[in-house]
Design a protein around this motif. Structure first.
Motif, PDB file in Angstrom:
ATOM      1  N   ARG A   1     -12.754  -2.385 -21.591  1.00  0.00           N
ATOM      2  CA  ARG A   1     -11.548  -2.608 -20.786  1.00  0.00           C
ATOM      3  C   ARG A   1     -11.233  -1.418 -19.875  1.00  0.00           C
ATOM      4  O   ARG A   1     -10.201  -1.396 -19.207  1.00  0.00           O
ATOM      5  CB  ARG A   1     -10.361  -2.905 -21.693  1.00  0.00           C
ATOM      6  N   GLY A   2     -12.118  -0.430 -19.874  1.00  0.00           N
ATOM      7  CA  GLY A   2     -11.954   0.689 -18.954  1.00  0.00           C
ATOM      8  C   GLY A   2     -11.174   1.863 -19.493  1.00  0.00           C
ATOM      9  O   GLY A   2     -10.932   2.842 -18.767  1.00  0.00           O
TER      10      GLY A   2
ATOM     11  N   GLY B   1      -5.971   2.851 -14.969  1.00  0.00           N
ATOM     12  CA  GLY B   1      -5.610   1.683 -14.181  1.00  0.00           C
ATOM     13  C   GLY B   1      -6.810   0.983 -13.566  1.00  0.00           C
ATOM     14  O   GLY B   1      -6.663  -0.032 -12.881  1.00  0.00           O
ATOM     15  N   LYS B   2      -8.002   1.510 -13.815  1.00  0.00           N
ATOM     16  CA  LYS B   2      -9.220   0.927 -13.235  1.00  0.00           C
ATOM     17  C   LYS B   2      -9.991   0.158 -14.313  1.00  0.00           C
ATOM     18  O   LYS B   2      -9.897   0.480 -15.501  1.00  0.00           O
ATOM     19  CB  LYS B   2     -10.101   2.026 -12.639  1.00  0.00           C
ATOM     20  N   ASP B   3     -10.756  -0.847 -13.886  1.00  0.00           N
ATOM     21  CA  ASP B   3     -11.513  -1.622 -14.856  1.00  0.00           C
ATOM     22  C   ASP B   3     -12.824  -0.934 -15.221  1.00  0.00           C
ATOM     23  O   ASP B   3     -13.191   0.096 -14.647  1.00  0.00           O
ATOM     24  CB  ASP B   3     -11.762  -3.049 -14.351  1.00  0.00           C
TER      25      ASP B   3
ATOM     26  N   SER C   1     -18.926   3.504 -13.211  1.00  0.00           N
ATOM     27  CA  SER C   1     -19.706   3.977 -12.062  1.00  0.00           C
ATOM     28  C   SER C   1     -19.320   5.392 -11.638  1.00  0.00           C
ATOM     29  O   SER C   1     -20.073   6.068 -10.937  1.00  0.00           O
ATOM     30  CB  SER C   1     -19.516   3.025 -10.873  1.00  0.00           C
ATOM     31  N   LEU C   2     -18.148   5.858 -12.079  1.00  0.00           N
ATOM     32  CA  LEU C   2     -17.639   7.159 -11.644  1.00  0.00           C
ATOM     33  C   LEU C   2     -17.629   8.217 -12.748  1.00  0.00           C
ATOM     34  O   LEU C   2     -17.607   9.413 -12.459  1.00  0.00           O
ATOM     35  CB  LEU C   2     -16.208   7.005 -11.105  1.00  0.00           C
ATOM     36  N   VAL C   3     -17.634   7.761 -13.996  1.00  0.00           N
ATOM     37  CA  VAL C   3     -17.442   8.683 -15.123  1.00  0.00           C
ATOM     38  C   VAL C   3     -18.632   8.593 -16.071  1.00  0.00           C
ATOM     39  O   VAL C   3     -19.116   7.494 -16.385  1.00  0.00           O
ATOM     40  CB  VAL C   3     -16.139   8.343 -15.883  1.00  0.00           C
ATOM     41  N   ASN C   4     -19.094   9.752 -16.537  1.00  0.00           N
ATOM     42  CA  ASN C   4     -20.179   9.825 -17.514  1.00  0.00           C
ATOM     43  C   ASN C   4     -19.666  10.411 -18.820  1.00  0.00           C
ATOM     44  O   ASN C   4     -18.697  11.182 -18.840  1.00  0.00           O
ATOM     45  CB  ASN C   4     -21.323  10.700 -16.997  1.00  0.00           C
ATOM     46  N   ILE C   5     -20.322  10.050 -19.905  1.00  0.00           N
ATOM     47  CA  ILE C   5     -20.033  10.689 -21.187  1.00  0.00           C
ATOM     48  C   ILE C   5     -20.278  12.195 -21.034  1.00  0.00           C
ATOM     49  O   ILE C   5     -21.310  12.610 -20.501  1.00  0.00           O
ATOM     50  CB  ILE C   5     -20.935  10.123 -22.306  1.00  0.00           C
TER      51      ILE C   5
END
Length: 341
Positions: free
Chosen positions: A76-77, A130-132, A138-142
């Motif tokens: 769910r983001g 607030g983003k899905d 696509s923008l964040v990595n572990i």
């Protein structure tokens, strides 16, 4: 650059352990009038002011701040995370910045759970941007860094509040010291160091000590206020001046000398006893390069490792002035005698 503006720019900036280079442009701009500036391979920042001799004194304040790291992105983001040096209770409802492929604003929310309503635990916290999922994934990595996001506010009685007062207030004190020495050529070469990775084990302190090999090393850090709502086991009070540490991590004769300087120039100061590990850069400076006579000077703050740390501006200023007067009066010819117990 005025010192309050400099402190504000430092504290509102983001530079977690290992990413101190993000702070380099601000340090370079703030210290460019006072010496030659360089950055090491692992993000120690050095400002060198030439002296009249070959002897060296190193003044150090760490530049990294406590932080979070991404561990999981839900379908769910929502983002789960680990913390470094931050109590989970202080994170609820805080604003953060996720440093992914681009900076993303988020808020930390508490998972609704009636059985856990009185138990704020890390596993029940998550970041909502607030983003899905597709956008976040696509923008964040572990492993991406997350830092607290807070603007500085001015309080009464020369107090200010922000995140990262620990230890950007000490960098501001170093700038006061450099400013006081601007038209002075001291006997010793002065190295102002913004050290890296203090919050994860004082690593930059050892690196800098081997790079510079100073005759004296002085760490500046923050310490717990002992007033109302503070650590009542301590006697450190905001606005009462810098705190001079006493203990085995500190060279007794050098400490006596800086105390004499404080008295000579009527600079208010306080005393704190640390019988063991001070948990600061001073610990690693002392045992580097065969042993370096070391001091620890601390600035009292409230609410350490939260987004609302509080410091007194006069404490910052008096810390810088004390260090400047100490450096100004120190002569190479007296070092050998000063280091004798």
């Amino acid at each position: 650059m005025r010192n309050l503006e400099f402190l504000k720019s430092l504290c509102e900036a983001h530079a977690p352990s290992g990413r101190e280079n993000w702070l380099y442009p601000i340090i370079k701009d703030g210290f460019k009038e006072f010496g030659d500036i360089s950055i090491s391979q692992l993000n120690n920042i050095y400002v060198h002011k030439m002296g009249n001799s070959q002897s060296k004194i190193m003044i150090m304040a760490h530049s990294d701040e406590v932080f979070l790291m991404v561990t999981y992105i839900s379908k769910r983001g929502f983002i789960k995370f680990k913390t470094l040096g931050i109590d989970a209770k202080s994170l609820v409802n805080q604003q953060v910045v996720i440093h992914g492929k681009e900076d993303i604003n988020g808020i930390i929310a508490l998972k609704p759970n009636l059985k856990q309503q009185n138990k704020i635990k890390l596993e029940n916290l998550y970041i909502d941007t607030g983003k899905d999922f597709d956008i976040i994934n696509s923008l964040v990595n572990i492993g991406d860094y997350i830092t607290l996001d807070k603007k500085m506010i001015e309080l009464l009685n020369e107090n200010v509040s922000c995140k990262a007062i620990d230890n950007r207030s000490s960098i501001a004190a170093m700038r006061v010291c450099a400013e006081e020495l601007e038209n002075v050529t001291p006997d010793l070469n002065v190295y102002f160091v913004c050290s890296c990775q203090e919050e994860v084990g004082h690593r930059g302190a050892g690196m800098a000590s081997y790079d510079i090999k100073p005759d004296i090393g002085i760490a500046i850090d923050v310490t717990f206020d002992g007033g109302l709502m503070g650590d009542t086991d301590r006697e450190n009070i905001l606005s009462k001046g810098p705190v001079i540490c006493v203990g085995p991590n500190v060279h007794p004769r050098v400490r006596e000398r800086i105390t004499e300087i404080a008295k000579k120039y009527n600079i208010p100061y306080q005393i704190e006893v640390e019988p063991g590990n001070t948990g600061t850069d001073a610990w690693d400076i002392q045992t580097s390069v065969g042993g370096i006579p070391t001091l620890l000077i601390s600035i009292p703050i409230k609410y350490m490792h939260t987004s609302v740390e509080v410091v007194n501006l006069e404490d910052i200023r008096n810390t810088g002035i004390l260090l400047a007067r100490f450096i100004q009066e120190l002569k190479t010819s007296e070092l050998e005698g000063l280091f004798c117990f």
